[in-house]
Design an enzyme around this catalytic site. Structure first.
Site, PDB file in Angstrom:
ATOM      1  N   LYS A  86       0.864  -1.189   0.000  1.00  0.00           N
ATOM      2  CA  LYS A  86       0.000   0.000   0.000  1.00  0.00           C
ATOM      3  C   LYS A  86       0.887   1.220   0.000  1.00  0.00           C
ATOM      4  CE  LYS A  86      -4.523   0.630   0.466  1.00  0.00           C
ATOM      5  NZ  LYS A  86      -5.439  -0.371  -0.084  1.00  0.00           N
TER       6      LYS A  86
HETATM    7  N1  GLU Z   1      -7.060  -0.033  -3.420  1.00  0.00           N
HETATM    8  C1  GLU Z   1      -7.817  -1.214  -3.697  1.00  0.00           C
HETATM    9  C2  GLU Z   1      -7.860  -2.139  -2.488  1.00  0.00           C
HETATM   10  O1  GLU Z   1      -7.686  -1.710  -1.366  1.00  0.00           O
HETATM   11  C3  GLU Z   1      -7.360  -1.891  -4.978  1.00  0.00           C
HETATM   12  C4  GLU Z   1      -5.929  -2.330  -4.969  1.00  0.00           C
HETATM   13  C5  GLU Z   1      -5.441  -2.836  -6.331  1.00  0.00           C
HETATM   14  O2  GLU Z   1      -6.216  -2.892  -7.270  1.00  0.00           O
HETATM   15  O3  GLU Z   1      -4.272  -3.172  -6.398  1.00  0.00           O
HETATM   16  O4  GLU Z   1      -8.139  -3.287  -2.587  1.00  0.00           O
END
Ligand code: GLU
Length: 429
Positions: free
Chosen positions: A118
């Site tokens: 993240k």
């Molecule tokens: N931000 C989204 C999540 O928390 C998508 C992450 C992604 O597609 O890599 O799942």
């Protein structure tokens, strides 16, 4: 003049509920259930790599501001790191670390070959012009250039970012390496290798999981009243798809407040209204104004927190009247509130299952890009449906066999798969 918005990395106040502590508690519960070796638990509790960079950005008035940008890579035992980039004032390193860990379990639970990561920058995107956002996104990307890549770490949109930021990231990365690399990000515009269906994917996944949970209770979406906190990418897509399936969406909100209608809101009209009113739903005709605290405790069948973490806490959990809570956001129900809901027999559909649709279609986008073969939307939605329904039934089955709540079942499956892969790969050196 030089200004800085670098924040202290630790918890800001005693009342603060730390998302990382909560994520570790869930991991420990899963480890107990799995009778996991302590050494393995130690490895899984710690991110493999944590990067914090300073991002100097020239504001439109000529001033320089320094922002703090993070990228936490939790675990890549199953494949490249994967996870969104969040732009929000509440971003901290601890929050990003917690969300990176959740991504690891989410990908493993859905059976997609990624590890969790993240990223985030502590800023309020509404306070920056498009030019400023572009400059800071490009600088953040270039600071991370050695840490990301299509087989290393693949960012995607999260709260406060969208296809636009992904295009800037892809372009910055590509210019730096000297050729176009669409696979370095997902959730990008269709024009540069994005996937049909990606924008609605997280909301669609939420709808699928709620629909399956209702079916297990002998109900359908057409039978229920739904309340949704958050009307951004996820909340608005879930609202629209549920509305189309016949559900009565009786209340939705954004950060500044919400609207309520006992007979059900006209979601397409509300989406159009929000698009014209800087994403606010306040003032929508034929609806009563309602604040976020009231919204969470409305009588309804399904409550969908689709905004920030720590929304349902020990302070308001006893007033929550929904029979199903579907975590479209990451960590919207605190650990204590989760225990209270489970004890009351409320079905809590955990984030790592309920909101996995986004990363699933990110994976499908990446696969299409790597194979240079793009699918129609119907195929994308079909594959998403298959993976979400499969994961849902695995969680239900595991919960029944082990006699454990859905969240623990989901965590146990996700953590267990990562632990197995780690054991099979062995520890280097
Ligand atoms: N931000 C989204 C999540 O928390 C998508 C992450 C992604 O597609 O890599 O799942």
């Amino acid at each position: 003049m030089i200004t800085t918005s670098i924040q202290p990395l630790e918890a800001p106040s005693p009342a603060y509920i730390c998302p990382l502590d909560q994520a570790c508690s869930y991991l420990e519960a899963a480890a107990r259930e799995l009778k996991l070796d302590q050494g393995l638990l130690q490895i899984l509790s710690h991110p493999r790599k944590v990067v914090t960079v300073s991002i100097p950005v020239k504001r439109d008035n000529g001033e320089i501001e320094i922002l703090a940008g993070h990228r936490v890579q939790h675990c890549d035992v199953l494949g490249p790191y994967k996870g969104g980039i969040r732009y929000h004032p509440a971003v901290t390193l601890r929050e990003v670390s917690a969300l990176a860990m959740l991504m690891t379990w989410k990908c493993a639970l859905l059976g997609i070959p990624y590890g969790g990561a993240k990223g985030g920058i502590a800023l309020d995107p509404k306070r920056y012009s498009v030019g400023e956002l572009e400059r800071l996104t490009r600088r953040y990307t270039s600071e991370l250039i050695k840490d990301i890549g299509p087989s290393v770490d693949i960012p995607a949109p999260d709260m406060g970012t969208s296809a636009r930021e992904m295009a800037w990231m892809m372009d910055t990365y590509s210019v730096n390496v000297g050729h176009a690399v669409p696979g370095v990000v997902t959730g990008k515009p269709l024009s540069i290798g994005g996937s049909l269906g990606r924008e609605m994917a997280t909301g669609r996944g939420v709808m699928i999981i709620v629909r399956e949970a209702l079916a297990d209770q002998g109900k359908s979406l057409a039978d229920v009243r739904v309340v949704i906190q958050g009307f951004g990418n996820v909340g608005s897509a879930a609202a629209l798809l549920m509305h189309e399936a016949g559900a009565k969406v009786i209340a939705v909100s954004t950060g500044s407040g919400g609207v309520y209608s006992e007979t059900g809101l006209d979601i397409p009209a509300l989406k159009a209204y929000a698009a014209e009113n800087r994403r606010s739903v306040i003032g929508f005709p034929q609806a009563i104004p309602i604040n976020n605290a009231e919204l969470l405790t409305l009588p309804c069948d399904v409550l969908i927190p689709a905004a920030l973490e720590n929304q349902i806490t020990e302070d308001n959990v006893n007033q929550v009247q929904a029979k199903i809570v579907a975590e479209a956001a990451n960590g919207p129900v605190t650990l204590v509130a989760n225990q209270a809901l489970e004890a009351r027999g409320v079905t809590v559909l955990p984030d790592i299952l309920a909101n996995a649709g986004g990363v699933v279609v990110s994976y499908l986008e990446w696969v299409q890009g790597l194979s240079y073969l793009f699918w129609d939307e119907e195929r994308v939605n079909r594959e998403l449906e298959h993976l979400m329904v499969q994961a849902y039934h695995q969680v239900i089955k595991h919960s029944k066999i082990r006699q454990i709540p859905l969240r623990l079942a989901a965590y146990t499956l996700g953590v267990g798969r990562v632990a197995k892969a780690l054991t099979d790969r062995g520890l280097y050196p």
